[in-house]
Design a protein around this motif. Structure first.
Motif, PDB file in Angstrom:
ATOM      1  N   LEU A 188     -36.273   0.309  26.575  1.00  0.00           N
ATOM      2  CA  LEU A 188     -34.863   0.376  26.185  1.00  0.00           C
ATOM      3  C   LEU A 188     -34.643  -0.374  24.884  1.00  0.00           C
ATOM      4  CD1 LEU A 188     -33.324  -0.261  29.732  1.00  0.00           C
ATOM      5  CD2 LEU A 188     -33.854   1.935  28.645  1.00  0.00           C
ATOM      6  N   LYS A 189     -33.608   0.014  24.160  1.00  0.00           N
ATOM      7  CA  LYS A 189     -33.364  -0.556  22.830  1.00  0.00           C
ATOM      8  C   LYS A 189     -31.940  -1.084  22.736  1.00  0.00           C
ATOM      9  CE  LYS A 189     -36.611   2.615  20.555  1.00  0.00           C
ATOM     10  NZ  LYS A 189     -37.013   3.328  21.772  1.00  0.00           N
ATOM     11  N   MET A 190     -31.788  -2.060  21.831  1.00  0.00           N
ATOM     12  CA  MET A 190     -30.479  -2.668  21.568  1.00  0.00           C
ATOM     13  C   MET A 190     -29.991  -2.261  20.182  1.00  0.00           C
ATOM     14  SD  MET A 190     -29.653  -4.633  24.213  1.00  0.00           S
ATOM     15  CE  MET A 190     -28.566  -5.930  23.645  1.00  0.00           C
ATOM     16  N   GLU A 226     -25.753  -4.824  21.708  1.00  0.00           N
ATOM     17  CA  GLU A 226     -25.407  -4.065  22.900  1.00  0.00           C
ATOM     18  C   GLU A 226     -26.423  -2.930  23.070  1.00  0.00           C
ATOM     19  OE1 GLU A 226     -21.491  -2.576  22.320  1.00  0.00           O
ATOM     20  OE2 GLU A 226     -22.099  -1.033  20.888  1.00  0.00           O
ATOM     21  N   PRO A 227     -26.624  -2.463  24.305  1.00  0.00           N
ATOM     22  CA  PRO A 227     -27.587  -1.376  24.524  1.00  0.00           C
ATOM     23  C   PRO A 227     -27.164  -0.112  23.787  1.00  0.00           C
ATOM     24  CG  PRO A 227     -26.977  -2.421  26.599  1.00  0.00           C
ATOM     25  CD  PRO A 227     -26.042  -2.954  25.560  1.00  0.00           C
ATOM     26  N   THR A 228     -28.124   0.634  23.281  1.00  0.00           N
ATOM     27  CA  THR A 228     -27.808   1.894  22.626  1.00  0.00           C
ATOM     28  C   THR A 228     -27.305   2.902  23.660  1.00  0.00           C
ATOM     29  OG1 THR A 228     -30.040   2.784  22.901  1.00  0.00           O
ATOM     30  CG2 THR A 228     -29.611   1.499  20.916  1.00  0.00           C
ATOM     31  N   LYS A 260     -29.419  -4.608  34.676  1.00  0.00           N
ATOM     32  CA  LYS A 260     -29.003  -5.823  33.972  1.00  0.00           C
ATOM     33  C   LYS A 260     -28.919  -5.570  32.463  1.00  0.00           C
ATOM     34  CE  LYS A 260     -30.931  -9.117  37.311  1.00  0.00           C
ATOM     35  NZ  LYS A 260     -31.969 -10.180  37.535  1.00  0.00           N
ATOM     36  N   PHE A 261     -29.815  -4.747  31.951  1.00  0.00           N
ATOM     37  CA  PHE A 261     -29.811  -4.433  30.518  1.00  0.00           C
ATOM     38  C   PHE A 261     -28.525  -3.713  30.129  1.00  0.00           C
ATOM     39  CE2 PHE A 261     -30.962  -2.022  26.732  1.00  0.00           C
ATOM     40  CZ  PHE A 261     -31.685  -2.950  26.003  1.00  0.00           C
ATOM     41  N   CYS A 262     -28.052  -2.802  30.982  1.00  0.00           N
ATOM     42  CA  CYS A 262     -26.809  -2.046  30.726  1.00  0.00           C
ATOM     43  C   CYS A 262     -25.711  -2.533  31.654  1.00  0.00           C
ATOM     44  CB  CYS A 262     -27.047  -0.548  30.911  1.00  0.00           C
ATOM     45  SG  CYS A 262     -28.388   0.142  29.922  1.00  0.00           S
ATOM     46  N   THR A 311     -20.897   3.452  34.892  1.00  0.00           N
ATOM     47  CA  THR A 311     -21.575   4.622  35.460  1.00  0.00           C
ATOM     48  C   THR A 311     -23.027   4.308  35.772  1.00  0.00           C
ATOM     49  OG1 THR A 311     -20.131   6.005  34.088  1.00  0.00           O
ATOM     50  CG2 THR A 311     -21.962   7.095  35.168  1.00  0.00           C
ATOM     51  N   VAL A 312     -23.673   3.548  34.903  1.00  0.00           N
ATOM     52  CA  VAL A 312     -25.049   3.125  35.168  1.00  0.00           C
ATOM     53  C   VAL A 312     -25.105   2.293  36.444  1.00  0.00           C
ATOM     54  CG1 VAL A 312     -26.915   1.637  34.351  1.00  0.00           C
ATOM     55  CG2 VAL A 312     -25.830   3.236  32.784  1.00  0.00           C
ATOM     56  N   GLN A 313     -24.156   1.375  36.598  1.00  0.00           N
ATOM     57  CA  GLN A 313     -24.149   0.534  37.794  1.00  0.00           C
ATOM     58  C   GLN A 313     -23.913   1.361  39.053  1.00  0.00           C
ATOM     59  OE1 GLN A 313     -25.026  -2.702  37.316  1.00  0.00           O
ATOM     60  NE2 GLN A 313     -25.213  -2.006  35.195  1.00  0.00           N
TER      61      GLN A 313
END
Length: 284
Positions: A190-192, A212-214, A254-256, A261-263
């Motif tokens: 994953l990238k920021m 912030e996450p892309t 945790k990253f996002c 929606t991810v949660q």
């Protein structure tokens, strides 16, 4: 008409801001007078007749074809989305074939993966996964292997595979493919986004770096969590999926952490991980 800026049909072209498109792009406009008549260059292909009659297989990205934009005949460059939509009109096998011809073109792969995600592939009459579904999964995994560092391709690939996994026969077929490793690898890569903003307060202005996450990384986690949720809903593979992916899923959530929606899909996956059929039977 600002709500309809595109012509209809699989070969849609921009009609121009504020124009009302009156003619389908795959049909000649009416020509009642000499002024309205259109001169067509016979040496170039043109969108004429039904879309299935157009032989798009000879096209390559960057080729020039003729099409109608409103009332005017224009030269249009063949774009990856145009190729993907043309193949979509002929079914999933045509999309898979197009992906095989343009393996290294990530744009063709991206739009073809978007197309595969729209197909609803059912099981056969005998209750097994169809040949089309198997070919789709193999093409999806091949695209993930060729473009491992392109988040948009990884996200669309997992989304297309999750769409197939909604069917029980397809889940059983996917389980015999190497799907879990590429999915977890994408969820770990994953990238920021980093950018600077000016913060103004009583003491003056100061430059602050924000991370912030892309958007693509959040999509990878979203569809990855959805894929894990679906594959863990069957008792036979629930424990294996949970043991292999639990740590990766929690780290990705945790990253996002600010994407609701991810949660949501992460929690649905966790629910399937801990679901116990025997405990539910005792509760009854």
């Amino acid at each position: 008409n600002y709500n309809n800026l595109y012509l209809h049909g699989p070969y849609a072209a921009r009609a121009g801001r504020g124009r009302r498109p009156r003619y389908a792009i795959n049909a000649l406009p009416p020509q009642p007078t000499k002024i309205d008549r259109v001169c067509v260059d016979k040496k170039r292909p043109i969108f004429e007749g039904a879309p299935r009659d157009v032989d798009y297989k000879k096209w390559r990205p960057g080729d020039v074809v003729q099409t109608f934009d409103g009332d005017r005949l224009r030269d249009v460059l063949v774009e990856p989305m145009m190729l993907a939509r043309a193949a979509h009109a002929r079914g999933p096998n045509a999309v898979v074939e197009l992906m095989g011809k343009h393996t290294r073109n990530l744009y063709v792969q991206f739009f073809c993966l978007q197309s595969l995600a729209k197909f609803d592939i059912d099981e056969t009459d005998e209750g097994h996964a169809s040949v089309e579904a198997r070919r789709m999964v193999q093409a999806i995994l091949a695209a993930m292997e060729v473009h491992p560092n392109t988040d948009s391709v990884q996200a669309q690939a997992i989304a297309a595979m999750a769409g197939l996994a909604q069917n029980y026969a397809n889940r059983d077929m996917i389980n015999h493919e190497e799907w879990l490793g590429p999915t977890l690898k994408a969820m770990r890569n994953l990238k920021m986004d980093r950018y600077e903003i000016i913060e103004r307060n009583a003491d003056g202005n100061r430059k602050v770096t924000v991370e912030e996450p892309t958007r693509q990384s959040c999509e990878v986690v979203l569809h990855g969590a959805r894929m894990l949720q679906l594959m863990a809903c069957d008792p036979g593979r629930r424990q294996l999926v949970a043991e292999e992916s639990l740590n990766t899923l929690i780290s990705a959530m945790k990253f996002c952490n600010e994407d609701a929606t991810v949660q949501l899909y992460g929690c649905l996956a966790l629910y399937n991980f801990v679901y116990d059929e025997r405990a539910r039977a005792r509760a009854r």
